[in-house]
Design a protein around this motif. Structure first.
Motif, PDB file in Angstrom:
ATOM      1  N   TYR A   1      15.628   9.961 -17.944  1.00 17.64           N
ATOM      2  CA  TYR A   1      16.289  10.559 -19.319  1.00 17.64           C
ATOM      3  C   TYR A   1      17.022  11.781 -18.981  1.00 17.64           C
ATOM      4  CZ  TYR A   1      13.328   7.651 -22.295  1.00 17.64           C
ATOM      5  OH  TYR A   1      12.785   6.696 -22.839  1.00 17.64           O
ATOM      6  N   GLN A   2      16.574  12.667 -17.834  1.00 12.88           N
ATOM      7  CA  GLN A   2      17.412  13.752 -17.402  1.00 12.88           C
ATOM      8  C   GLN A   2      17.963  13.559 -15.961  1.00 12.88           C
ATOM      9  OE1 GLN A   2      14.692  17.244 -17.190  1.00 12.88           O
ATOM     10  NE2 GLN A   2      13.493  16.346 -18.814  1.00 12.88           N
ATOM     11  N   ASN A   3      17.876  12.201 -15.455  1.00 15.38           N
ATOM     12  CA  ASN A   3      18.681  11.736 -14.280  1.00 15.38           C
ATOM     13  C   ASN A   3      18.588  12.699 -13.092  1.00 15.38           C
ATOM     14  OD1 ASN A   3      20.491   9.912 -12.997  1.00 15.38           O
ATOM     15  ND2 ASN A   3      22.312  11.219 -13.236  1.00 15.38           N
ATOM     16  N   ARG A   4      17.158  13.002 -12.856  1.00 16.77           N
ATOM     17  CA  ARG A   4      16.818  13.905 -11.829  1.00 16.77           C
ATOM     18  C   ARG A   4      15.582  13.507 -11.329  1.00 16.77           C
ATOM     19  NH1 ARG A   4      12.951  17.517 -12.895  1.00 16.77           N
ATOM     20  NH2 ARG A   4      12.635  18.189 -15.275  1.00 16.77           N
ATOM     21  N   SER A   5      15.134  13.784  -9.803  1.00 22.53           N
ATOM     22  CA  SER A   5      13.777  13.781  -9.212  1.00 22.53           C
ATOM     23  C   SER A   5      12.890  14.634  -9.918  1.00 22.53           C
ATOM     24  CB  SER A   5      13.852  13.917  -8.002  1.00 22.53           C
ATOM     25  OG  SER A   5      14.222  15.156  -7.513  1.00 22.53           O
ATOM     26  N   ILE A   6      11.539  14.301  -9.938  1.00 24.65           N
ATOM     27  CA  ILE A   6      10.666  15.150 -10.466  1.00 24.65           C
ATOM     28  C   ILE A   6       9.266  15.039  -9.477  1.00 24.65           C
ATOM     29  CG2 ILE A   6      11.295  14.970 -13.116  1.00 24.65           C
ATOM     30  CD1 ILE A   6       8.940  12.477 -13.178  1.00 24.65           C
ATOM     31  N   PRO A   7       8.442  16.112  -9.734  1.00 26.72           N
ATOM     32  CA  PRO A   7       7.073  15.907  -8.802  1.00 26.72           C
ATOM     33  C   PRO A   7       6.273  14.953  -9.313  1.00 26.72           C
ATOM     34  CG  PRO A   7       7.506  18.131  -9.808  1.00 26.72           C
ATOM     35  CD  PRO A   7       8.709  17.231 -10.599  1.00 26.72           C
ATOM     36  N   ILE A   8       5.770  14.307  -8.106  1.00 26.38           N
ATOM     37  CA  ILE A   8       4.858  13.339  -8.614  1.00 26.38           C
ATOM     38  C   ILE A   8       3.661  13.712  -9.752  1.00 26.38           C
ATOM     39  CG2 ILE A   8       3.039  11.504  -7.743  1.00 26.38           C
ATOM     40  CD1 ILE A   8       4.205  11.609  -5.132  1.00 26.38           C
TER      41      ILE A   8
ATOM     42  N   ARG B   1       0.824  -1.152  -0.032  1.00 28.44           N
ATOM     43  CA  ARG B   1       0.031   0.065   0.079  1.00 28.44           C
ATOM     44  C   ARG B   1       0.774   1.075   0.018  1.00 28.44           C
ATOM     45  NH1 ARG B   1      -2.239  -1.108   5.985  1.00 28.44           N
ATOM     46  NH2 ARG B   1      -0.400  -0.724   7.312  1.00 28.44           N
ATOM     47  N   VAL B   2       0.248   2.272  -0.520  1.00 32.33           N
ATOM     48  CA  VAL B   2       1.030   3.539  -0.486  1.00 32.33           C
ATOM     49  C   VAL B   2       0.452   4.184   0.730  1.00 32.33           C
ATOM     50  CG1 VAL B   2       1.338   5.782  -1.615  1.00 32.33           C
ATOM     51  CG2 VAL B   2       1.652   3.683  -2.973  1.00 32.33           C
ATOM     52  N   THR B   3       1.036   4.938   1.439  1.00 30.47           N
ATOM     53  CA  THR B   3       0.351   5.388   2.993  1.00 30.47           C
ATOM     54  C   THR B   3       0.606   7.051   2.803  1.00 30.47           C
ATOM     55  OG1 THR B   3       2.553   5.119   3.988  1.00 30.47           O
ATOM     56  CG2 THR B   3       0.703   3.266   4.091  1.00 30.47           C
ATOM     57  N   ARG B   4       1.496   7.568   1.821  1.00 27.97           N
ATOM     58  CA  ARG B   4       1.590   8.962   1.972  1.00 27.97           C
ATOM     59  C   ARG B   4       2.404   9.463   0.640  1.00 27.97           C
ATOM     60  NH1 ARG B   4       5.698  12.421   2.281  1.00 27.97           N
ATOM     61  NH2 ARG B   4       7.265  10.662   2.527  1.00 27.97           N
ATOM     62  N   LEU B   5       1.699  10.420   0.196  1.00 27.32           N
ATOM     63  CA  LEU B   5       2.277  11.048  -1.255  1.00 27.32           C
ATOM     64  C   LEU B   5       2.637  12.678  -0.729  1.00 27.32           C
ATOM     65  CD1 LEU B   5      -1.041  10.399  -3.155  1.00 27.32           C
ATOM     66  CD2 LEU B   5       1.339   9.248  -3.479  1.00 27.32           C
ATOM     67  N   GLY B   6       3.951  12.537  -1.081  1.00 27.57           N
ATOM     68  CA  GLY B   6       4.804  13.956  -1.141  1.00 27.57           C
ATOM     69  C   GLY B   6       4.949  14.681  -2.151  1.00 27.57           C
ATOM     70  N   SER B   7       5.738  15.665  -2.219  1.00 34.87           N
ATOM     71  CA  SER B   7       5.848  16.350  -3.355  1.00 34.87           C
ATOM     72  C   SER B   7       6.548  15.693  -4.547  1.00 34.87           C
ATOM     73  CB  SER B   7       6.794  17.643  -3.235  1.00 34.87           C
ATOM     74  OG  SER B   7       6.190  18.321  -2.389  1.00 34.87           O
ATOM     75  N   LYS B   8       7.621  15.003  -4.064  1.00 36.78           N
ATOM     76  CA  LYS B   8       8.520  14.259  -5.226  1.00 36.78           C
ATOM     77  C   LYS B   8       8.674  12.773  -4.767  1.00 36.78           C
ATOM     78  CE  LYS B   8      11.039  17.904  -6.958  1.00 36.78           C
ATOM     79  NZ  LYS B   8      12.628  18.240  -7.413  1.00 36.78           N
TER      80      LYS B   8
ATOM     81  N   PRO C   1      -4.590  13.230  -1.476  1.00 35.52           N
ATOM     82  CA  PRO C   1      -3.776  13.316  -3.073  1.00 35.52           C
ATOM     83  C   PRO C   1      -2.607  13.907  -2.491  1.00 35.52           C
ATOM     84  CG  PRO C   1      -5.614  14.836  -3.260  1.00 35.52           C
ATOM     85  CD  PRO C   1      -5.854  13.888  -1.735  1.00 35.52           C
ATOM     86  N   GLY C   2      -2.352  14.660  -1.413  1.00 39.49           N
ATOM     87  CA  GLY C   2      -1.141  15.243  -0.879  1.00 39.49           C
ATOM     88  C   GLY C   2      -0.935  16.293  -1.584  1.00 39.49           C
ATOM     89  N   PRO C   3       0.548  16.908  -1.575  1.00 43.59           N
ATOM     90  CA  PRO C   3       1.373  16.315  -0.723  1.00 43.59           C
ATOM     91  C   PRO C   3       1.112  16.545   0.767  1.00 43.59           C
ATOM     92  CG  PRO C   3       2.511  18.210  -1.751  1.00 43.59           C
ATOM     93  CD  PRO C   3       0.906  18.179  -2.427  1.00 43.59           C
ATOM     94  N   THR C   4       1.411  15.540   1.524  1.00 45.78           N
ATOM     95  CA  THR C   4       1.051  15.416   2.988  1.00 45.78           C
ATOM     96  C   THR C   4       2.505  15.687   3.577  1.00 45.78           C
ATOM     97  OG1 THR C   4       1.242  13.131   2.963  1.00 45.78           O
ATOM     98  CG2 THR C   4      -0.756  14.244   2.966  1.00 45.78           C
ATOM     99  N   PRO C   5       2.439  16.236   4.864  1.00 42.68           N
ATOM    100  CA  PRO C   5       3.535  16.355   5.732  1.00 42.68           C
ATOM    101  C   PRO C   5       4.392  14.878   6.073  1.00 42.68           C
ATOM    102  CG  PRO C   5       1.916  17.534   6.639  1.00 42.68           C
ATOM    103  CD  PRO C   5       1.134  16.953   5.564  1.00 42.68           C
ATOM    104  N   ALA C   6       5.579  14.903   5.972  1.00 45.25           N
ATOM    105  CA  ALA C   6       6.194  13.435   6.308  1.00 45.25           C
ATOM    106  C   ALA C   6       6.053  13.074   7.829  1.00 45.25           C
ATOM    107  CB  ALA C   6       7.616  13.475   6.079  1.00 45.25           C
TER     108      ALA C   6
END
Length: 145
Positions: free
Chosen positions: A117-124, A80-87, A140-145
């Motif tokens: 392709y760009q070798n970097r993190s991206i927003p969800i 399960r996914v329990t938290r959605l952040g920014s990235k 749907p967040g983002p929610t605090p960690a």
């Protein structure tokens, strides 16, 4: 496993075993990986054709081993996914014997959405956020960690 909306059966193979004749601890991580891939395919987030388009990378892993898994033992993984952040997003797992209910391991993995392709993190991506939140019944967040 009633709180997990997604389950994936695992077939234990001879090659999963170590010299003590139980599943090697490193193979547990492979079981989690197989489950995660099935999860994103089930939600339509990845078609399985181009791994550069998978869109996520492992950032952090914690596994608690509870009991050994034997050859020919039926197991399944709940995810399960329990938290959605920014990235990033937090996933939780339980590996259990579905016949006995015995928990073999629990795990938590932080995934980061990633552009290979760009070798970097991206927003969800918004469509990921919407599908995961709806499937899991979480904000749907983002929610605090």
């Amino acid at each position: 496993m009633a709180t997990f909306n997604f389950h994936y059966p695992i077939v234990v193979r001879y090659g999963d075993l170590d010299p003590q004749w139980h599943v090697n601890n490193a193979r547990f991580l492979v079981f989690l990986e197989q489950t995660r891939l099935a999860y994103v395919q089930n939600l339509g987030l990845f078609d399985g054709k181009d791994f550069f388009k998978l869109g996520m990378i492992v950032a952090d892993v914690h596994i608690a081993y509870r009991a050994p898994i034997q050859l020919n033992e039926a197991v399944r993984v709940g995810m399960r996914v329990t938290r959605l952040g920014s990235k990033s997003f937090q996933t939780e797992y339980v590996i259990e014997n579905p016949q006995t209910g015995e928990v073999k391991a629990t795990a938590e993995i932080i995934m980061v959405t990633f552009d290979y392709y760009q070798n970097r993190s991206i927003p969800i991506p918004d469509h990921w956020r919407e599908k995961i939140a709806a499937f899991e019944g979480i904000p749907p967040g983002p929610t605090p960690a």
